[in-house]
Design a protein around this motif. Structure first.
Motif, short mmCIF file in Angstrom:
data_model
loop_
_atom_site.label_atom_id
_atom_site.label_comp_id
_atom_site.label_asym_id
_atom_site.label_seq_id
_atom_site.Cartn_x
_atom_site.Cartn_y
_atom_site.Cartn_z
N ASN A 3 -35.18 -42.86 -21.59
CA ASN A 3 -34.31 -43.51 -20.61
C ASN A 3 -33.45 -42.45 -19.95
OD1 ASN A 3 -35.17 -46.17 -21.29
ND2 ASN A 3 -33.92 -46.04 -23.12
N THR A 25 -37.43 -47.43 -19.96
CA THR A 25 -38.43 -48.31 -20.54
C THR A 25 -37.84 -48.87 -21.83
OG1 THR A 25 -40.73 -48.54 -21.25
CG2 THR A 25 -39.61 -46.50 -21.85
N HIS A 55 -42.46 -46.49 -17.43
CA HIS A 55 -41.08 -46.34 -17.01
C HIS A 55 -40.91 -46.94 -15.62
CE1 HIS A 55 -41.20 -43.46 -20.26
NE2 HIS A 55 -39.87 -43.45 -20.24
#
Length: 163
Positions: A3, A25, A55
């Motif tokens: 992230n 994600t 993602h």
């Protein structure tokens, strides 16, 4: 990369709502956010990515207008919850400065490039009409001003503006 938070950045001066954006994600495409100072906070969740490792971009508007923060600095966090035990994992934390604690009616800031002869009280007089309000500028620039009597030509200071 698991992230990533692109907005806000470290020690950004933010208002309400706090805009949080990045790429991430999470388990079943779900990520969570928290904005607070340890005493008062807002939390929520959102979807990013496909849930199986993909993602995706995200942007969240965290409404903190009803919160009463005790400190200028607040934390913005994005994380996922472990599918195994619900614990917070892949936490990304960014400390920011909450403008409405510094200036009533905060809506943004101006930048001022320090020149020889500038003082915080002089800047406060120029921008706010009151030299005694220099602490507003100091509080908005904690990474640059450790001593209010020492600012340096070339520094670019944020001058918080409100109503």
């Amino acid at each position: 990369m698991t992230n990533r938070m692109d907005q806000p950045r470290k020690l950004d001066l933010v208002g309400n709502p706090v805009l949080v954006g990045g790429i991430g994600t999470g388990h079943e495409a779900t990520l969570h956010y928290r904005v607070g100072d340890g005493h008062s906070e807002v939390t929520g969740h959102f979807n990013a990515g496909g849930g199986t490792g993909e993602h995706g971009q995200f942007q969240v508007r965290a409404d903190v207008g009803r919160l009463t923060f005790r400190a200028d600095q607040i934390l913005v966090q994005v994380f996922e919850k472990s599918p195994k035990d619900g614990s917070e994992i892949n936490v990304v934390t960014v400390p920011v400065l909450y403008g409405p604690r510094i200036v009533d009616g905060y809506y943004g800031y101006r930048e001022h490039k320090v020149v020889k002869g500038d003082t915080l009280s002089g800047l406060a007089k120029a921008y706010y009409g009151d030299a005694s309000l220099y602490k507003r500028i100091q509080r908005a620039n904690p990474d640059q001003i450790s001593d209010p009597d020492k600012i340096t030509p070339g520094q670019v200071l944020r001058i918080p503006i409100g109503s």
